[in-house]
Every structure is written in C-alpha cells, then in structure tokens.
Design a protein around this motif. Structure first.
Motif, short mmCIF file in Angstrom:
data_model
loop_
_atom_site.label_atom_id
_atom_site.label_comp_id
_atom_site.label_asym_id
_atom_site.label_seq_id
_atom_site.Cartn_x
_atom_site.Cartn_y
_atom_site.Cartn_z
N ARG A 147 -5.21 -35.41 -43.58
CA ARG A 147 -4.08 -34.66 -44.13
C ARG A 147 -3.94 -34.89 -45.64
O ARG A 147 -3.53 -33.99 -46.37
CB ARG A 147 -2.80 -35.03 -43.40
CG ARG A 147 -2.78 -34.55 -41.95
CD ARG A 147 -1.43 -34.71 -41.30
NE ARG A 147 -1.42 -34.21 -39.93
CZ ARG A 147 -1.28 -32.94 -39.58
NH1 ARG A 147 -1.13 -32.02 -40.52
NH2 ARG A 147 -1.29 -32.59 -38.31
N HIS A 191 -5.48 -25.65 -46.75
CA HIS A 191 -5.97 -24.85 -45.63
C HIS A 191 -5.04 -23.69 -45.29
O HIS A 191 -5.43 -22.77 -44.57
CB HIS A 191 -6.16 -25.74 -44.40
CG HIS A 191 -4.87 -26.27 -43.85
ND1 HIS A 191 -4.08 -27.18 -44.53
CD2 HIS A 191 -4.20 -25.98 -42.71
CE1 HIS A 191 -3.01 -27.45 -43.82
NE2 HIS A 191 -3.05 -26.74 -42.72
N LYS A 192 -3.81 -23.73 -45.78
CA LYS A 192 -2.85 -22.65 -45.50
C LYS A 192 -3.09 -21.44 -46.39
O LYS A 192 -2.51 -20.38 -46.17
CB LYS A 192 -1.42 -23.17 -45.67
CG LYS A 192 -1.06 -24.25 -44.65
CD LYS A 192 0.36 -24.75 -44.84
CE LYS A 192 0.69 -25.85 -43.82
NZ LYS A 192 2.06 -26.38 -44.00
N ASP A 193 -3.93 -21.61 -47.38
CA ASP A 193 -4.35 -20.49 -48.22
C ASP A 193 -5.44 -19.72 -47.46
O ASP A 193 -6.46 -20.30 -47.09
CB ASP A 193 -4.91 -21.02 -49.54
CG ASP A 193 -5.35 -19.92 -50.49
OD1 ASP A 193 -5.42 -18.74 -50.07
OD2 ASP A 193 -5.66 -20.24 -51.65
N GLY A 199 -4.08 -31.63 -47.80
CA GLY A 199 -2.78 -31.18 -48.28
C GLY A 199 -2.40 -29.88 -47.60
O GLY A 199 -2.44 -29.76 -46.37
N ASP A 200 -2.05 -28.87 -48.40
CA ASP A 200 -1.73 -27.54 -47.87
C ASP A 200 -2.82 -26.52 -48.20
O ASP A 200 -2.62 -25.32 -48.05
CB ASP A 200 -0.39 -27.05 -48.43
CG ASP A 200 0.79 -27.81 -47.85
OD1 ASP A 200 0.69 -28.26 -46.68
OD2 ASP A 200 1.81 -27.97 -48.55
N LEU A 245 -5.37 -28.26 -37.87
CA LEU A 245 -5.44 -27.66 -39.21
C LEU A 245 -6.34 -26.44 -39.22
O LEU A 245 -6.09 -25.47 -39.95
CB LEU A 245 -5.94 -28.70 -40.21
CG LEU A 245 -5.04 -29.94 -40.39
CD1 LEU A 245 -5.67 -30.91 -41.38
CD2 LEU A 245 -3.64 -29.56 -40.83
N GLU A 295 -4.25 -23.60 -38.01
CA GLU A 295 -3.36 -23.13 -39.07
C GLU A 295 -4.11 -22.28 -40.08
O GLU A 295 -3.60 -21.26 -40.57
CB GLU A 295 -2.69 -24.32 -39.75
CG GLU A 295 -1.69 -25.06 -38.87
CD GLU A 295 -1.08 -26.27 -39.55
OE1 GLU A 295 -1.35 -26.48 -40.76
OE2 GLU A 295 -0.35 -27.02 -38.88
N HIS A 296 -5.34 -22.69 -40.41
CA HIS A 296 -6.13 -21.89 -41.35
C HIS A 296 -6.51 -20.55 -40.75
O HIS A 296 -6.45 -19.51 -41.43
CB HIS A 296 -7.38 -22.66 -41.77
CG HIS A 296 -8.28 -21.87 -42.66
ND1 HIS A 296 -7.86 -21.33 -43.86
CD2 HIS A 296 -9.59 -21.49 -42.52
CE1 HIS A 296 -8.85 -20.67 -44.43
NE2 HIS A 296 -9.91 -20.74 -43.63
#
Length: 518
Positions: free
Chosen positions: A279, A286-288, A283-284, A48, A51-52
C-alpha cells in the motif's frame, strides 16, 4: 547371531536417520516456498487490482467489450474457503469452511487460498520462462561450472545450456537416463509449472477454466455440474478461482518464482514485502484508470491470460535476480542455487557503486539488485560496506525490497486487473415491445452471451436461467429468463412510458436499451 542383531540395529538406525532427514527437509521448506505472503500480501494485491479494474471500467476503457454492463460489488455470494493457512495438509477437504462475500472479497479469498496447503501448493507456483522444464526441478547434482576459456562469448555459454534438463542432473538432457527410482514423493516434485497449474491442470479444482465453468453453471443455475453446490456457491467458486489465478499472476512478479529458485532457506524480497509496503508503494496510483507498470514492461493488447503470465514472468526473470541466482559472465560468478544461469541481468552490465549493483527504470529510478557481501549463505549475517574482495559473493538484501517493489507490485496489480477483464463474459440484452391491443403490450427479450470471445470459446455460450428486472418509468417488476430467453411479460402501458430490461447476477448488471411505448 550378535552380528545379525547389529546389522538389524544399523538398518533401523539408518531408516530413522533417513526419515528424520526427510522430515527436517519437509519442515524447512514448508515455511518459505510460497511467494508474496498469502495472509496479507496476496489478498491486498488482489484487492488493489480489483479497484484498478473498476477505475478502468468506469472510465470506459472496456466500453467495446462491456457495453451496457456494470460491475456489481454489492451482491453476496456464499462458497467454500480455507479458514487459515494450513501448511501440511495433503488434502484440502477437511479444512474448508462456508463463508459469504461480495465479488472483490472472493478475489481476496482466492489470493489467500491459492497457497493452501502451503507445502503442496508451493511447488506448483514456479514458472521458468528461459529453460525447460518450466516447473521447479528437484536437482540432485550440482551443475558443472564450465571452463571459461572454452567460451569466446556469453552467447556460446547460453547456447550450451539450451536443453531440457534432467530433473536429477542439470548437466544432461532429459530422457537420456532411465530414472526408475523416485526418492521424493510427488508432493515435493509434482512436475507442474505455475501457468499450467493456474490455467487448466486437472488436479487444481480452482483453475482458470474451472472458474469459468463454475460461472457458466451458476448463470444457468445448473446445480448438477459441481455436485451439491447451489448457484451462490458456484459463483463463489468461480470468483475464488479467478482470485487464485490472480495469485499466480502475482507470483510471476516474484523473482525467485521465475528463476527456478526454491528459496527453501531464505528469500529477502519475498520476506520483506508485506501488505503495508504494498500500500505504501502504490498509494492511490492504481485508482487512476491510466495507471501502468514501468514503461520497460511491454503491454501487448490481446494476449491470452496464459501468454500474459508468460510475458510477466519473462520480464521479471530478465530484470531481477533472486537471492540464489546472481550471475555474471565477465566475473564468472555462477548461481548459488547450482542451477543454470540466466542471460539477464548480469552484474557487469549494471551500474556499480560501493559494492551495490543497480538497474534503471524510467518511472522509478535506480533500483538496487545485488550487493557484494562475501557471504556464502542466502542470509547475510554480517553485513558491511566492504567490497572488491578477491573471491566475491553476492546477495539480494532485504532493504532492497521497497525499491524493487516499486517496479514489481504495479506490475502485479495491473496484470491481475487484466485477468478480471478477461474472465468476465461479454453480455448484452436485446428486447422489444409488441402492442397487443389498446394499452396492452408484450415484452420479449434475451440475455445474449457473445461466446465468440476468445476466453469463452472453449467454454461455450451461457444460456441464462434466473430472474431479471423490468423498469417501467420508476417502477420495478420481476421477470424470468429460461435458457437465455425472457419469458414473455404482458404490460399495461400508456403512450410515452419507458421500459427497460435488465439482469443482475454474477457480479454484473446487464441493461438493455430503453424502449418507449407508442
């Protein structure tokens, strides 16, 4: 004669008892010393974090540092790793296997491998940001609980603890007693803290510095630096080392690992936070690219990895209890671990509701830190809602884990991503076209490593040896670099043709500016 035989028998029985006791202790501690689980939790945190980092990279957050660069998570690298989480091996040599993976997969492997073998590594994953020594001590005597009447305020109490404690007796200053006898082998008391181990310790072949040395050697195709490793394996070693350092960064978000709490019997938060929970709480988010930890954590740009790890450890230490380090000056409650208490948090300074003590975090809300249980043990066997006991005992409960993870896991992911950005070197390509005659041109260029980068000054400039690529309009040609310089290439070009030089290696793609033929 009979007396002598009885004496010998007694001595043998005593030796057996000592050996059995040491083996029992060995078996007991081996299951609990690692922080977040290395099978799933640490690899997930590293995944993660990658991904971040990519989200921030693609959003231009590193445009000044990585101008003209892209992250390459397609190229495969081979290397050595562990096939499973070995607990007892004193050596790591016999248990390694060769495997292949992309950049992010090697970071995940490092998240796993940092804890292997678990007994040997577990003692090296602690850092105390408040007291010296920073490493996990093996104390033989309990701290003497002082008389409260001797202290007019808590400042006086903590000033009395401001010394480098003796490993065997926390009540005295280190070095005041000559310790000639060492009962525990070095495996149990290595006297190495997590940050020293992760950054540069000579016994850690996958430390931060060795990772950068492996990256440099791989980019230069210097196969003499790491024995028999080829270029691909050196990249694998470099990225595994980065992943192992990220593992140690994540350990700095585990309260017990920042509060000298070996948790050899039980640690409820560590035992309850698994990959599924990680997770769930993320959630999502970390994609921000603008994802951040809680505002209470002060983000300080420009910190070195070592200073960043210290900052994270200090935050975790001052905002969370470990199960055996609950303290309060007003209630005169001291840690179950029998070690020195920490200034923060303290029960009386938290919100109390029905026996549970909470701290507030701006983006998470009220987070439970401790509960009055009456239990003298780390594990609560008879949980109930009773509180206000005459002689209260306090525990961190397993069902606090998810709420605490909402603070701790984003802290781990964000700062592990920071390590990725600090690890990768700043590279750029310069190139030029020289017209020879007619439509004949010569392309020259270089891959530049900006070694003034603070994280690379101690390693030195990378002088790339290997393949590069020339794009002429839509056609691709191969080329070669020697010591960072492009071996000149002759091209037949028409006016208006566009030439672009690039290098794809080391999990990055470096592109030069487009040049138009006259």
């Amino acid at each position: 004669m009979i007396s002598k035989m009885n004496t010998n028998t007694s001595q043998r029985n005593l030796r057996r008892l000592v050996i059995m006791t040491m083996v029992s202790c060995f078996m007991l501690i081996s299951f609990e010393l690692s922080a977040w689980d290395c099978i799933e939790t640490h690899p997930t945190i590293n995944a993660l974090a990658f991904e971040h980092f990519v989200a921030r990279f693609n959003a231009g957050h590193f445009k000044d540092r990585f101008k003209g660069m892209q992250i390459d998570n397609q190229a495969q690298f081979s290397g050595l790793t562990f096939s499973k989480a070995v607990k007892y091996e004193a050596s790591t040599e016999a248990k390694t296997i060769n495997t292949v993976g992309v950049f992010s997969q090697w970071l995940e492997r490092g998240g796993h491998d940092a804890d292997v073998p678990q007994v040997r590594m577990g003692f090296r994953h602690f850092y105390d940001p408040v007291y010296e020594p920073r490493y996990l001590t093996w104390l033989r005597r309990k701290i003497i609980k002082p008389d409260k009447n001797k202290f007019s305020n808590e400042k006086e109490l903590f000033e009395s603890y401001n010394y480098r404690a003796d490993d065997w007796n926390p009540n005295i200053e280190f070095g005041t007693v000559n310790r000639k006898i060492r009962l525990q082998p070095k495996i149990f008391r290595p006297e190495i803290d997590a940050i020293t181990w992760g950054m540069s310790h000579e016994e850690n072949e996958h430390n931060w510095q060795n990772g950068k040395l492996a990256y440099k050697a791989a980019m230069e195709n210097d196969t003499s630096t790491f024995g028999s490793l080829n270029r691909s394996q050196m990249f694998g070693k470099a990225f595994r080392a980065l992943g192992e350092t990220m593992h140690l960064m994540a350990d700095m978000t585990q309260p017990a690992h920042t509060r000298a709490d070996s948790h050899s019997l039980y640690e409820p938060i560590e035992g309850s936070v698994n990959a599924k929970m990680v997770r769930k709480v993320i959630g999502d988010a970390h994609k921000d690219p603008n994802f951040r930890p809680v505002p209470e954590f002060d983000i300080e740009p420009g910190l070195s990895p070592e200073e960043l790890m210290k900052s994270v450890a200090a935050f975790t230490n001052s905002h969370f209890f470990s199960n055996d380090s609950v303290f309060d000056f007003e209630k005169w409650i001291f840690p179950r671990s029998n070690k020195r208490p920490y200034p923060s948090p303290q029960l009386s300074k938290l919100r109390h509701e029905a026996g549970i003590y909470y701290s507030y975090f701006e983006t998470v809300g009220w987070v439970p830190l401790a509960k009055e249980t009456g239990s003298r043990f780390s594990k609560v066997f008879n949980d109930n809602d009773k509180y206000g006991r005459k002689n209260p005992k306090f525990n961190v409960m397993p069902y606090f884990a998810e709420k605490q993870a909402q603070v701790l896991i984003p802290l781990a992911i964000y700062n592990c991503a920071e390590l990725i950005g600090a690890f990768l070197p700043r590279l750029s390509i310069s190139s030029s076209l020289r017209k020879i005659s007619g439509n004949s041109y010569e392309l020259s260029g270089s891959l530049l490593h900006h070694a003034d980068d603070p994280e690379w000054q101690d390693i030195g400039e990378i002088r790339y040896n290997g393949e590069g690529y020339i794009k002429v309009n839509s056609q691709w040609l191969r080329c070669n670099f020697i010591d960072g310089q492009l071996k000149p290439v002759k091209l037949e070009l028409a006016p208006g043709d566009i030439v672009k030089l690039s290098v794809r290696n080391g999990a990055v793609i470096v592109q030069g500016e487009a040049i138009t033929a006259d």
